[in-house]
Design an enzyme around this catalytic site. Structure first.
Site, PDB file in Angstrom:
ATOM      1  N   HIS A  58      80.164  77.380  68.204  1.00  0.00           N
ATOM      2  CA  HIS A  58      79.280  78.255  68.976  1.00  0.00           C
ATOM      3  C   HIS A  58      78.059  77.529  69.510  1.00  0.00           C
ATOM      4  CE1 HIS A  58      77.270  81.779  70.366  1.00  0.00           C
ATOM      5  NE2 HIS A  58      76.214  81.463  69.647  1.00  0.00           N
ATOM      6  N   SER A  68      75.009  83.037  74.059  1.00  0.00           N
ATOM      7  CA  SER A  68      75.500  84.092  73.198  1.00  0.00           C
ATOM      8  C   SER A  68      75.223  85.459  73.812  1.00  0.00           C
ATOM      9  CB  SER A  68      74.881  83.932  71.817  1.00  0.00           C
ATOM     10  OG  SER A  68      75.485  84.764  70.879  1.00  0.00           O
ATOM     11  N   ASP A  73      84.740  77.758  68.891  1.00  0.00           N
ATOM     12  CA  ASP A  73      83.697  78.719  68.512  1.00  0.00           C
ATOM     13  C   ASP A  73      84.246  79.679  67.473  1.00  0.00           C
ATOM     14  OD1 ASP A  73      81.747  80.720  68.443  1.00  0.00           O
ATOM     15  OD2 ASP A  73      81.225  80.396  70.528  1.00  0.00           O
TER      16      ASP A  73
END
Length: 951
Positions: free
Chosen positions: A880, A772, A846
């Site tokens: 994600h 991330s 995601d």
């Protein structure tokens, strides 16, 4: 009392606490042994079972948090999954460019495949423990089920639930005996074979459990049905006599109204088939701003696209509420609607009911849709409407901006049928200067004619919640992110002549000054209030403060007896400082009404060390007798003797930095020499150098290794530099990101210099990685500090900040307000500078705001266009965070291959036979990979993308 304990390793950064809120009222004491996610991001969520807001925090005492809500941690392994083939990281590139899922080396695979132990939940009276049995990693087939993406929600249309729901596989109850030992397990019987269990909740009297069950039928999973179990006999049965009443678990599921009645959100019996998409659209999609409103929104995902989507959202989200008794009787209450929360009053006479309604939006998710909040009687009769909030597309992007109108509407935990809420006085815009900024109101459920809400308190910062005790004591919290200021007020709700006063006024970044949080006790009504402690021959007003105890040597958690009137405190418990790390998890002596006697105090504590996994014990006053109640096996005995050290070093601007250095079992730097090293981190923003320099965490904490954790490479004889602090500091009027790249490089240089100085890492064999915002960090370091690292691994990142023009992470200036910042921070703009090998990994589905699907795709193409050595891996059906066993194993294989090829110099040492553990033929579900670099034909490929999460 449901404190849900969920093992989450801290987000490897100096991430400061930005918003201070009251202690979260738990809803069942539930915990997991620490076989958990390595570098996970955290958020605050509301449980779908109707219980109170539970904040999942990074504090160590909640490091074993397990949620009972769907999709949050009880994932499972597959039978009949997509095929996996074992292949070592150093096999031919021909194999690497092939299709199919791969397996990492056995030393990594064995850790990830270790069976999970059950999650545990205490009964309301603390006399029983419920074991919730889990599977391991789920198969990819579970993720591949069709799902609808509507208004920010992902829905399994067949089950009428959120998609990708994890579940429990069985339930067992143990009696907690007086000596702290557990009785033999009583299994909950009657559950169908293969039943998938969700939303497990205790009745307030602890005599029953309620939960939902789904079963597999004809290749699909059925709609959930509500079941109840008798705790004494262990027998379970469906709640409803009719087999055609199904739970609608899109938003709310069910809540206990009293000990024998549940309010259940069901699929309306009159609902027909789903709406069909018209072959010919009724007209063009039109968005208009002819009133010239200022509407700035972040890059939300899975939004409604058209009226057909809006119809689908109504179809699946609309519920019919049903009151159901344990004797089998039931009745429908209220009209069908999109109900999002159901909250019984403290005395169980009223319900607080929230619902969404049209007009919907195509630019914001459902949390901003028009919302009604109403008061009903407990038997479902309408009393009054509290508010009807309009569509909120225009909430400013600045931190601490909120929705206009009534918000945070709740029942007082200490008083019957009394509501309280906050209303903004700045129009919800944090940039507007006004005093007061928020006003907190209070009112009875059914006020007399003409009775106005009572002003409880006025705040100049942003309201953050209330901890209730009684009419003489409540604590009100407020905070302001820009300044990191947080304040706690003492008020007397029942005495207007007693002036509010500030109890604590401090910086949320200053962990050394954190006094701790007040401990809560459970009331007879099942709510949670501040626990008052009675000392013998002392009339003071005492509470318990449970703190992390941050010090320059690491966290030393504590429990203080605190006089709310004088501010005097007495430390009644403190963690061991030498070998162990202990925390206070929960107050256990809270069944009685009124003040708790000090000599009857009972607490639940956790204890762990660098090499000993977390165990739980009861501690009883006055003699502080300890009763250990768990004996979980070590989750990865092959790494039981790993070496761990919290190290400190200094950045060139004087900021003190911290990291956790892990070394493999048996490693001796004087004999073995420097190792290849994996540097894994996540930046955090600060307002002061002093706060950024503070130590967070403990050197004695157990190393939790999750399914994608960097610590897995200890098994491959890597040194791991975990969570080296990367503080991005903006003091005074300066914003942190104004010097992002400069501070990022300085932090990384200091960390690398330290591990090289210690002789544990070879300077030319250090890889950098992150997930991330950590992936964003990784790409920037390879672009601007290539001398530090041999290669990089970037998972689920965003690389071009111009694609998130209305803010990202904690940046709330727009692209047009801070153009240079957006451009200079974007590694996409420096793709021509990246010369070291970089591996990009992304989930194809995601859904995190902040990272669009095009991010990795475009970054890869930019890299390839400049001849960079790069590789892009797209994981089908993954979001994600990656969850399917096939996906996780392949990510580990890709990562290991990259490290062995571009970080470890002699890759032949790590080779193994390509067919040593073949699990089947190549799958029809291909892992999409693309590589590029240097004009070499072996790197020809095509790319695809997904997105990333920036909490």
């Amino acid at each position: 009392m449901m404190i849900r304990l969920h093992r989450t390793c801290r987000r490897v950064s100096l991430s400061p606490l930005c918003v201070i809120s009251p202690p979260s009222p738990p809803s069942s004491l539930l915990f997991l042994p620490p076989k958990l996610s390595g570098f996970s991001t955290l958020r605050t969520h509301r449980r779908l079972s109707g219980n109170s807001l539970t904040t999942v925090m990074t504090s160590s005492r909640l490091r074993c948090l397990a949620s009972l809500c769907p999709g949050s941690g009880e994932d499972s392994r597959s039978n009949g999954s997509a095929s996996l083939s074992a292949a070592t990281a150093t096999e031919d590139d021909e194999l690497a460019l092939g299709t199919g899922y791969r397996l990492p080396p056995p030393e990594i695979r064995d850790i990830v495949d270790a069976p999970p132990v059950p999650a545990l939940s205490f009964s309301p009276h603390r006399d029983k423990i419920l074991f919730l049995k889990r599977r391991a990693l789920p198969p990819l087939a579970d993720l591949a089920r069709p799902e609808l993406k509507l208004a920010g929600v992902r829905i399994d249309g067949h089950c009428n639930t959120r998609s990708r729901m994890s579940f429990y596989t069985g339930l067992g109850i143990h009696q907690l005996l007086p000596d702290g030992t557990l009785s033999p397990e009583k299994e909950i019987t009657g559950i169908p074979d293969g039943g998938k269990i969700n939303f497990v909740t205790w009745s307030n009297d602890g005599k029953h459990l309620a939960f939902s069950i789904r079963v597999d039928e004809n290749g699909n999973t059925s709609k959930p049905v509500v079941w109840v179990a008798d705790v004494e006999t262990g027998e379970a049965r469906p709640l409803f006599k009719s087999q055609e009443i199904y739970l609608n678990a899109i938003f709310e599921s069910f809540v206990w109204i009293d000990d024998s009645t549940l309010l259940v959100s069901t699929i309306p019996s009159s609902r027909g088939d789903p709406p069909k998409k018209p072959l010919v659209p009724p007209g063009p999609k039109t968005l208009s701003n002819e009133k010239s409103d200022v509407v700035q929104v972040r890059t939300f995902q899975d939004l409604l696209k058209d009226e057909y989507d809006a119809d689908l959202f109504d179809y699946y989200a609309t519920s019919q509420l049903v009151l159901a008794s344990l004797d089998g009787t039931s009745k429908e209450v209220g009209p069908p609607a999109v109900y999002t929360s159901l909250d019984p009053s403290t005395d169980h006479k009223y319900l607080l009911v929230s619902s969404l309604h049209r007009p919907y939006s195509f630019i914001v998710p459902c949390g901003r849709f028009p919302k009604k909040v109403e008061v009903w009687t407990a038997d479902g009769k309408f009393v009054r409407q509290l508010c009807d909030l309009p569509l909120a597309e225009d909430i400013p992007i600045a931190s601490n901006s909120v929705r206009k109108g009534m918000r945070s509407i709740n029942w007082r935990a200490d008083k019957p049928s009394t509501l309280y809420w906050a209303e903004t006085q700045d129009g919800g815009d944090a940039k507007v200067e006004v005093s007061p900024r928020d006003i907190v109101y209070m009112q009875s459920a059914e006020p007399l004619a003409g009775e106005e809400p009572e002003v409880l308190h006025k705040l100049d910062l942003r309201y953050g919640g209330i901890s209730w005790c009684d009419d003489t004591l409540a604590l009100v919290y407020e905070s302001w992110y820009k300044t990191r200021r947080t304040r706690t007020w003492v008020i007397s709700p029942g005495s207007k002549d007693v002036s509010p006063r500030i109890l604590f006024d401090r910086s949320s970044e200053d962990v050394y000054s954190d006094p701790g949080s007040t401990m809560l006790r459970r009331t007879a009504a099942g709510t949670y209030v501040i626990a008052k402690i009675m000392k013998e021959n002392d009339e003071g007003t005492y509470v318990l403060l449970n703190g992390s105890g941050a010090t320059p040597q690491g966290n030393v958690p504590f429990l203080d007896l605190f006089d709310i009137n004088t501010g005097n405190k007495e430390r009644i418990w403190e963690s061991d400082k030498e070998k162990y790390f202990e925390t206070v998890v929960a107050l256990m002596s809270d069944q009685k009404e009124g003040d708790l006697r000090m000599e009857e105090l009972k607490i639940l504590t956790s204890k762990e060390s660098k090499t000993e996994n977390t165990q739980y014990s009861l501690q009883l006053w006055p003699d502080r007798k300890v009763q250990q109640i768990t004996n979980f096996p070590h989750p990865y005995p092959q790494l039981a003797s790993l070496q761990k050290e919290m190290i400190r070093y200094q950045r060139k601007d004087g900021v003190q930095l911290t990291a956790t250095l892990y070394l493999p079992p048996g490693y001796d730097p004087s004999k073995d020499g420097p190792l290849p090293c994996l540097f894994w981190s996540y930046p955090g923003e600060f307002k002061s150098k002093d706060a950024a320099s503070q130590v967070r965490g403990s050197p004695n904490e157990f190393a939790g290794i999750g399914s994608t954790s960097a610590l897995l490479w200890l098994a491959r004889r890597f040194a791991i530099l975990s969570g080296p602090t990367i503080p991005i500091i903006g003091e005074g009027d300066e914003e942190a990101n104004d010097r992002y790249v400069e501070q990022l490089i300085a932090s990384a240089e200091a960390a690398v210099d330290e591990v090289v100085r210690r002789g544990v890492a070879h300077p030319s064999k250090i890889a950098v990685g992150g997930h991330s915002y950590g992936a964003f960090m990784t790409a920037n370091l390879l672009a601007h500090a290539p001398h530090l690292f041999s290669c990089g691994i970037a998972r689920s990142g965003a690389y071009n900040r111009t694609l998130t023009p209305f803010g990202f992470q904690n940046e709330d200036r727009t692209l047009w307000e801070a153009t240079n910042v957006y451009v200079e921070m974007s590694p996409f703009m420096s793709a021509n500078k990246i010369k070291k090998p970089i591996l990009l990994i992304h989930g194809e589905e995601d859904n995190n705001p902040g990272t669009l699907t095009m991010q990795s795709d475009r970054f890869f193409n930019a890299l390839k266009g400049h001849g960079a050595l790069c590789r892009l891996v797209i994981l089908p059906h993954e979001s994600h965070g990656y969850s399917a066993r096939e996906s996780i194993m392949h990510v580990l294989w890709e990562t290991d291959r990259w490290l062995q090829k571009y970080c470890v110099p002699n890759t032949s040492d790590a080779d193994s036979s390509p067919d040593q553990s073949k699990e089947g033929s190549d799958s029809a579900d291909k892992v999409v990979t693309a590589t590029g670099g240097g004009g070499n034909p072996e790197f020809e490929g095509h790319s695809k993308l997904t997105r990333s999460l920036l909490w």
